[in-house]
Design a protein around this motif. Structure first.
Motif, PDB file in Angstrom:
ATOM      1  N   UNK A  64      39.375  32.978  23.809  1.00  0.00           N
ATOM      2  CA  UNK A  64      38.700  33.846  25.131  1.00  0.00           C
ATOM      3  C   UNK A  64      39.688  33.574  26.321  1.00  0.00           C
ATOM      4  N   UNK A  65      39.751  34.611  27.164  1.00  0.00           N
ATOM      5  CA  UNK A  65      40.649  34.544  28.167  1.00  0.00           C
ATOM      6  C   UNK A  65      39.694  35.022  29.366  1.00  0.00           C
ATOM      7  N   UNK A  66      40.156  34.983  30.646  1.00  0.00           N
ATOM      8  CA  UNK A  66      39.481  35.271  31.826  1.00  0.00           C
ATOM      9  C   UNK A  66      40.410  36.559  32.361  1.00  0.00           C
ATOM     10  N   UNK A  67      39.779  37.633  32.494  1.00  0.00           N
ATOM     11  CA  UNK A  67      40.195  38.794  33.255  1.00  0.00           C
ATOM     12  C   UNK A  67      39.781  39.081  34.746  1.00  0.00           C
ATOM     13  N   UNK A  68      40.750  39.005  35.527  1.00  0.00           N
ATOM     14  CA  UNK A  68      40.104  39.240  37.021  1.00  0.00           C
ATOM     15  C   UNK A  68      39.546  40.678  37.114  1.00  0.00           C
ATOM     16  N   UNK A  69      38.339  40.701  37.585  1.00  0.00           N
ATOM     17  CA  UNK A  69      37.589  42.058  37.731  1.00  0.00           C
ATOM     18  C   UNK A  69      38.278  43.146  38.411  1.00  0.00           C
ATOM     19  N   UNK A  70      39.211  42.846  39.178  1.00  0.00           N
ATOM     20  CA  UNK A  70      39.887  44.174  39.738  1.00  0.00           C
ATOM     21  C   UNK A  70      40.809  44.865  38.788  1.00  0.00           C
ATOM     22  N   UNK A  71      41.348  44.203  37.586  1.00  0.00           N
ATOM     23  CA  UNK A  71      42.129  44.778  36.631  1.00  0.00           C
ATOM     24  C   UNK A  71      41.415  45.731  35.679  1.00  0.00           C
ATOM     25  N   UNK A  72      39.923  45.917  35.885  1.00  0.00           N
ATOM     26  CA  UNK A  72      39.197  46.287  34.606  1.00  0.00           C
ATOM     27  C   UNK A  72      38.473  47.686  35.439  1.00  0.00           C
TER      28      UNK A  72
END
Length: 269
Positions: A64-72
């Motif tokens: 699992x990874x964390x994706x900063x919300x601004x990149x989605x």
């Protein structure tokens, strides 16, 4: 600022988002390649989305990874989250997220460094950094992430101590006229001339004695009143206060905003 899992922060988050569950969305690149699925969302103390927890176990390397919300870009209608530029090679180099991960500033900076552009010009300082520093990672596209708040009024009960009065206890002097009766005695002398019982009888010359200067002394007394004033304790006053308890009930009309959703056309909402 500490981060919270979405369901821990808002157990009714599905109702908050109009029955849309972000944790059911699949994650795709803008080119249409499947990356994984959204396993969870991390929000800050104000409820702002900060990271999507992406499960890549099926499509990539089982982590699992964390994706900063601004990149989605979230598309609830298509039940997808689109990520621009996320490749297999990039996922391989990203920091893994685990349930027991110690989520401190250093760990979060490692996550950001995997997505930060070399030309971003951002210099990390743990003392001054905040999410507004990098809108490219945490800024929301308002067309894809529309957020508004629902407000409600609540009755807040507080107590204030106010002065309602004052009691002053003192003393003053009142004067009155008192009367006291004292019986007294006075002596007086009564001198009477009476006829002797032997009046007319001849006194024997041998018993006759004429004397000059014979005096009879009688002391005469009288009582005089001795009146004085003395002070005595007449009464004792004790002053104290007690606290009485009461319950005050107040009713007010409060307001609450509810969500209204109006749609037109054939939409999957």
């Amino acid at each position: 600022m500490p981060l919270h899992k979405l369901e821990n922060f808002d157990p009714n988050y599905r109702e908050t988002f109009g029955a849309d569950d972000v944790k059911t969305l699949e994650v795709y690149t803008e080119g249409g390649d499947r990356v994984g699925s959204v396993a969870d969302v991390l929000v800050d103390d104000d409820g702002h989305f900060r990271y999507l927890v992406i499960d890549t176990s099926i499509d990539f390397f089982g982590k699992k990874i964390l994706l900063p919300i601004g990149l989605s870009r979230i598309d609830y209608a298509a039940k997808r989250v689109y990520v621009d530029g996320l490749s297999r090679q990039q996922v391989e180099g990203l920091v893994e997220y685990k349930e027991d991960t110690i989520f401190d500033r250093n760990y979060e900076e490692k996550v950001r460094s995997g997505f930060r552009s070399p030309t971003s010009g951002v210099t990390y300082d743990s003392d001054t950094y905040n999410y507004q520093t990098e809108p490219a990672l945490y800024g929301l596209n308002e067309q894809s992430h529309q957020t508004f708040r629902l407000y409600e009024e609540r009755l807040i009960a507080n107590k204030h101590r106010i002065k309602t009065g004052e009691v002053t206890v003192g003393k003053h002097i009142e004067t009155d006229t008192a009367t006291v009766t004292v019986p007294i005695q006075k002596e007086r002398v009564i001198i009477e001339r009476v006829a002797p019982t032997e009046a007319g009888n001849v006194v024997d010359a041998t018993e006759l004695k004429f004397q000059e200067g014979e005096v009879a002394r009688i002391e005469v007394y009288e009582e005089t009143p001795d009146i004085r004033k003395e002070a005595f304790v007449r009464e004792e006053i004790r002053v104290k206060k007690v606290v009485e308890h009461d319950i005050v009930e107040t009713q007010e009309t409060i307001r609450r905003e509810e969500l209204d959703v109006d749609t037109t056309g054939n939409l999957n909402v």
